[in-house]
Scaffold this motif. Sequence first.
Motif, short mmCIF file in Angstrom:
data_model
loop_
_atom_site.label_atom_id
_atom_site.label_comp_id
_atom_site.label_asym_id
_atom_site.label_seq_id
_atom_site.Cartn_x
_atom_site.Cartn_y
_atom_site.Cartn_z
N GLY A 119 -10.09 14.27 5.03
CA GLY A 119 -10.44 15.32 4.07
C GLY A 119 -11.59 14.91 3.17
N ARG A 120 -11.40 15.08 1.85
CA ARG A 120 -12.48 14.85 0.90
C ARG A 120 -12.92 13.39 0.85
N ASP A 121 -12.03 12.48 1.20
CA ASP A 121 -12.37 11.06 1.12
C ASP A 121 -13.28 10.61 2.25
N PHE A 122 -13.49 11.44 3.25
CA PHE A 122 -14.22 11.00 4.44
C PHE A 122 -15.65 10.59 4.10
N SER A 123 -16.37 11.44 3.37
CA SER A 123 -17.77 11.13 3.06
C SER A 123 -17.88 9.85 2.24
N ARG A 124 -16.97 9.66 1.29
CA ARG A 124 -17.01 8.45 0.46
C ARG A 124 -16.80 7.21 1.31
N TRP A 181 -27.12 13.78 5.48
CA TRP A 181 -26.12 13.13 4.62
C TRP A 181 -26.72 12.75 3.28
N ILE A 182 -27.98 12.35 3.32
CA ILE A 182 -28.64 11.91 2.09
C ILE A 182 -29.10 13.10 1.27
N SER A 183 -29.62 14.13 1.93
CA SER A 183 -30.15 15.29 1.21
C SER A 183 -29.06 16.23 0.71
N GLY A 184 -27.84 16.08 1.24
CA GLY A 184 -26.74 16.94 0.80
C GLY A 184 -26.67 18.26 1.53
N GLU A 185 -27.46 18.42 2.60
CA GLU A 185 -27.39 19.66 3.37
C GLU A 185 -26.08 19.72 4.16
N ALA A 186 -25.77 20.92 4.64
CA ALA A 186 -24.55 21.10 5.43
C ALA A 186 -24.62 20.25 6.69
N ILE A 187 -23.48 19.62 7.03
CA ILE A 187 -23.41 18.76 8.21
C ILE A 187 -23.01 19.60 9.42
N THR A 188 -23.81 19.52 10.48
CA THR A 188 -23.54 20.26 11.71
C THR A 188 -23.45 19.26 12.87
N THR A 189 -23.30 19.78 14.07
CA THR A 189 -23.24 18.92 15.25
C THR A 189 -24.54 18.13 15.41
N ALA A 191 -14.29 6.92 20.15
CA ALA A 191 -13.10 6.75 19.31
C ALA A 191 -13.33 7.35 17.93
N ASP A 192 -12.25 7.52 17.20
CA ASP A 192 -12.26 7.97 15.80
C ASP A 192 -12.73 9.40 15.61
N PHE A 193 -12.76 10.24 16.68
CA PHE A 193 -13.08 11.65 16.45
C PHE A 193 -11.89 12.31 15.75
N GLY A 194 -12.18 13.28 14.91
CA GLY A 194 -11.13 13.95 14.15
C GLY A 194 -10.83 13.31 12.81
N MET A 195 -11.46 12.17 12.50
CA MET A 195 -11.18 11.49 11.24
C MET A 195 -11.63 12.31 10.03
N ALA A 196 -12.66 13.12 10.19
CA ALA A 196 -13.14 13.93 9.06
C ALA A 196 -12.04 14.85 8.57
N LYS A 197 -11.26 15.42 9.51
CA LYS A 197 -10.17 16.31 9.12
C LYS A 197 -8.98 15.52 8.56
N LEU A 198 -8.71 14.36 9.15
CA LEU A 198 -7.56 13.57 8.69
C LEU A 198 -7.76 13.04 7.28
N VAL A 243 -33.71 12.08 16.93
CA VAL A 243 -33.90 11.65 15.54
C VAL A 243 -35.06 12.39 14.87
N GLN A 244 -35.37 13.58 15.35
CA GLN A 244 -36.39 14.39 14.68
C GLN A 244 -35.93 14.75 13.27
N ASP A 245 -36.91 14.90 12.37
CA ASP A 245 -36.59 15.20 10.97
C ASP A 245 -35.80 16.49 10.82
N SER A 246 -36.24 17.53 11.51
CA SER A 246 -35.57 18.84 11.42
C SER A 246 -34.46 18.91 12.46
N GLU A 247 -33.27 19.29 12.01
CA GLU A 247 -32.15 19.34 12.96
C GLU A 247 -32.37 20.42 14.01
N SER A 248 -33.16 21.44 13.71
CA SER A 248 -33.42 22.48 14.70
C SER A 248 -34.26 21.97 15.86
N SER A 249 -34.98 20.85 15.65
CA SER A 249 -35.80 20.27 16.71
C SER A 249 -34.99 19.35 17.62
#
Length: 614
Positions: free
Chosen positions: A463-468, A484-492, A454-461, A561-567
């Motif tokens: 907008g800027r308030d989603f992260s807050r 989310w904590i480091s401020g890096e780009a959020i990916t899948t 449930a709740d997929f698509g909420m990031a678009k609905l 839950v590996q530290d690096s998202e590429s892993s």
Amino acid sequence: KNLGDPAPGMFSVEIDPDGSNQYIISWNKSVVYWGTGNWTGSSFPNMPELSPANTYPNTPYTYKFVNNDKETYFTYNVTDDRVLSRHAIGVSGQTQSLVWVESAQAWVLYFSQPKANCGVYGLCGVNSKCSGSALSSCSCLKGFSIRDPNSWNLGDQTAGCRRNVMLQCGSKSSAGGQQDRFYTIGSVKLPDKSQSIEATSIHSCKLACLSNCSCTAYSYNGTCSLWHSELMNLQDSTDGTMDSIYIRLAASELPNSRTKKWWIIGIIAGGFATLGLVVIVFYSLHGRRRISSMNHTDGSLITFKYSDLQILTKNFSERLGVGSFGSVFKGALPDTTAMAVKKLEGVRQGEKQFRAEVSTIGTIHHINLIQLLGFCSEGAKRLLVYEYMPNGSLDHHLFGSTGVSLSWSTRYQIAAGIAKGLAYLHEKCRDCIIHCDIKPQNILLDSSFTPKVADFGMAKLLGRDFSRVLTSMRGTIGYLAPEWISGEAITTKADVFSYGMMLFEIISGKRNGMHGGSFFPVLVARELVEGELHKLFGSESSDDMNLGELDRACKVACWCVQDSESSRPTMGEIVQILEGLVDVEMPPVPRYLQVLGQGVKSYEISSEMNQASN
């Protein structure tokens, strides 16, 4: 060539003739539209699904790329005799690997590139449009017809479409004294091979096209672009661009608005004479009939009035719960179909943008995704109407004292179903959808305990308030990826991390911080290495568990839950592992778990105490 003709077609795979160490896919041996990326010594960068056996995940293949003065070639070998696979490029123009699944008696797609149909150059041929969201990707433009219907119906659309009526090109005699006209198509990725000219306005751009007999279309976005041949590779926009193209057609192909002007005015005038009477009758009946006709039958979204939802929910009297983005209430459609109505909070989008985003969410259908039935947008009010899930959310069954105790088999199927839903959002939708808030509260269960994300698509609905909203919600922080904590780009891969943290809780049936003062993911990571997973579960619990499934699930959770998202694996790879299609290697202990364990453990304990007191 097509599904009934094995002869060579327009698409081919080959080692790059320009000398780079990669494979390319080309159209007509002339246009390259995808490449594997240069061989790194162990893999091709653009083929993560076919990673080598010594990296994650452990696939049943080994690979070798040879490049020397005498020869250049690539081989792959199947290391598991039980695996039957094939690799081919078909009429779709995509290179695909498939694995035979005996239990399903079917070939299952293991790898495909390009991911999107419309990423294949020339897939639909000339004078057509490719639409990645449609059941059939290709369609002829208005004023054009299929050139080769037989091949088209057999899957080969590369011959494209032909013009129904030739352009008049300044000759007015055969068109009733009228010039060629233009048909507008909006929100597209423009075709190839345009010519830019100077033009001060869209009108002057149009005149420039009309004055040239070879001009077939134009577009204007501050720059005037003209096309002087058949249109190739016109696509629906997938990146938010709003370009429009104006297709040149013979006048007879489009309605003549001038000759019909007075006829239309006459109809309107006559209509006004009876409109008053009709309006009175209509509104007296419409109020009674509108609600009774609101049954979800054809899959289209229902646009609700707020007053209608007040009636259908008995003035929002039965609250099901409070989620991350608003309260949820139970209601029922006139045909007694139960529904859940979410009152959104913090939505500041305009009505037009909100409706556009909701329409996109409404087109997404998958057995493991909650179905959107309709919406309401009136003034500042924004509500979403979903199918009702009688077994509530997953957290009630995992952590609640009154929830139904779930067997290991049910929990494992729930974990696999959630992975399938997320894989669909990430890899199968026209535009990749990142959920951003995966946790047990957002997993709903139907009457047979089939999970629904449930709740997929909420990031678009939002907008800027989603992260807050997301980072301030109690119960969310323990599932958030370090990005989310480091401020890096959020990916899948942020969703993959959250899925992993939730998977630990599905495995244990408890919150991660509620294990005798220890953080459960850390315990799993350590005991995996020691081969002593059974120590984490009592004899009664372990007797119910399939140890092979338990081992796979714990390894998947640790990789997620590996530290690096590429892993971290993709959700598609996770599905394959949980279904036993590929093996998974022993994961390293993620350093991030040690840090997270210190903070989340105390956070979740206090959260549990707060919830118990409410």
